[in-house]
Scaffold this motif. Structure first.
Motif, mmCIF file in Angstrom:
data_model
loop_
_atom_site.group_PDB
_atom_site.id
_atom_site.type_symbol
_atom_site.label_atom_id
_atom_site.label_comp_id
_atom_site.label_asym_id
_atom_site.label_seq_id
_atom_site.Cartn_x
_atom_site.Cartn_y
_atom_site.Cartn_z
ATOM 1 N N ALA A 84 -16.561 2.774 -24.352
ATOM 2 C CA ALA A 84 -15.214 2.560 -24.876
ATOM 3 C C ALA A 84 -14.741 3.783 -25.640
ATOM 4 C CB ALA A 84 -15.186 1.343 -25.787
ATOM 5 N N PHE A 85 -13.439 3.961 -25.655
ATOM 6 C CA PHE A 85 -12.789 5.005 -26.451
ATOM 7 C C PHE A 85 -11.710 4.352 -27.290
ATOM 8 C CE2 PHE A 85 -14.281 7.388 -22.756
ATOM 9 C CZ PHE A 85 -14.858 8.500 -23.356
ATOM 10 N N VAL A 86 -11.493 4.885 -28.475
ATOM 11 C CA VAL A 86 -10.361 4.482 -29.303
ATOM 12 C C VAL A 86 -9.462 5.710 -29.408
ATOM 13 C CG1 VAL A 86 -9.587 3.629 -31.544
ATOM 14 C CG2 VAL A 86 -11.785 2.858 -30.610
ATOM 15 N N ASN A 93 6.966 4.932 -31.147
ATOM 16 C CA ASN A 93 6.934 3.584 -30.577
ATOM 17 C C ASN A 93 6.085 3.569 -29.312
ATOM 18 O OD1 ASN A 93 8.767 2.272 -32.458
ATOM 19 N ND2 ASN A 93 10.314 3.623 -31.575
ATOM 20 N N PRO A 94 4.764 3.691 -29.452
ATOM 21 C CA PRO A 94 3.915 3.699 -28.265
ATOM 22 C C PRO A 94 3.905 2.325 -27.591
ATOM 23 C CG PRO A 94 2.590 3.585 -30.239
ATOM 24 C CD PRO A 94 4.016 3.749 -30.680
ATOM 25 N N CYS A 103 -5.801 -0.166 -17.255
ATOM 26 C CA CYS A 103 -5.233 1.092 -17.744
ATOM 27 C C CYS A 103 -4.510 1.823 -16.625
ATOM 28 C CB CYS A 103 -6.329 1.992 -18.298
ATOM 29 S SG CYS A 103 -7.177 1.300 -19.727
ATOM 30 N N SER A 104 -3.435 2.483 -16.991
ATOM 31 C CA SER A 104 -2.680 3.296 -16.042
ATOM 32 C C SER A 104 -2.307 4.601 -16.727
ATOM 33 C CB SER A 104 -1.410 2.567 -15.599
ATOM 34 O OG SER A 104 -0.511 2.454 -16.697
ATOM 35 N N ALA A 105 -1.810 5.564 -15.960
ATOM 36 C CA ALA A 105 -1.402 6.848 -16.528
ATOM 37 C C ALA A 105 -0.304 6.657 -17.568
ATOM 38 C CB ALA A 105 -0.932 7.789 -15.423
ATOM 39 N N SER A 110 0.843 7.695 -24.060
ATOM 40 C CA SER A 110 1.356 7.674 -25.422
ATOM 41 C C SER A 110 0.266 7.692 -26.502
ATOM 42 C CB SER A 110 2.269 6.463 -25.629
ATOM 43 O OG SER A 110 1.522 5.275 -25.538
ATOM 44 N N CYS A 111 -0.974 7.537 -26.135
ATOM 45 C CA CYS A 111 -2.081 7.512 -27.101
ATOM 46 C C CYS A 111 -3.196 8.387 -26.550
ATOM 47 C CB CYS A 111 -2.577 6.085 -27.309
ATOM 48 S SG CYS A 111 -1.318 4.881 -27.729
ATOM 49 N N ARG A 112 -3.335 9.604 -27.095
ATOM 50 C CA ARG A 112 -4.254 10.567 -26.476
ATOM 51 C C ARG A 112 -5.319 11.146 -27.399
ATOM 52 N NH1 ARG A 112 0.824 11.816 -25.111
ATOM 53 N NH2 ARG A 112 0.842 13.574 -26.495
#
Length: 151
Positions: A84-86, A93-94, A103-105, A110-112
């Motif tokens: 997992a990654f956080v 406004n993500p 998950c998609s591109a 918006s969260c990298r």
């Protein structure tokens, strides 16, 4: 580590692993006054594909500034949970995902910023008292948890 961890073919091979959950890997998080946030997925049906990635977002407290001092996984099924990654969300406004979603591109865009990670052989991250990522009033306000599930 043999995977799936608790399977009959792996029990003996994994006998060297000490999974005493009572021991904290990060003494900083056990100090008085440290806020603990549990971010977990609700129970979901895992698809038949070998690897599936799910994303879900979580809003963080924003009444004041805080720092992420550590992250430690809450895993209830090692048979399917792989890593997992956080990710911290940088945008104002993500995307909000209140349920686990493939998950998609677009979701990932918006969260990298990686602020936490976990894998079968990696217990989490302990930054210590004098380091960490700011969140809250003048920092990140939402994070995206991305988990890899394996059949």
């Amino acid at each position: 580590i043999c995977d799936p961890y608790k399977s009959s073919k792996c029990v003996e091979k994994n006998s060297f692993v000490d999974c005493d959950v009572e021991k904290s890997f990060c003494p900083t998080i056990d100090k008085p006054g440290v806020l603990h946030l549990n971010m977990t997925f609700p129970e979901i049906q895992i698809p038949s594909e070998e690897d599936t990635y799910y994303c879900m977002t979580f809003d963080l407290p924003s009444d004041q500034d805080y720092h992420i001092l550590a992250n430690e996984p809450i895993v209830d099924n090692m048979e399917v949970f792989h890593h997992a990654f956080v990710f911290a969300c940088e945008e104002e406004n993500p995307i909000e995902l209140s349920q686990p979603t493939p998950c998609s591109a677009e979701i990932k865009a918006s969260c990298r910023s990686i602020v936490g990670l976990w894998a079968v052989i990696y217990p989490g991250v302990c930054f210590g008292e004098d380091a960490g990522f700011r969140f809250g009033k003048s920092g990140f306000k939402r994070v995206r948890l991305e988990a890899s599930m394996r059949r």
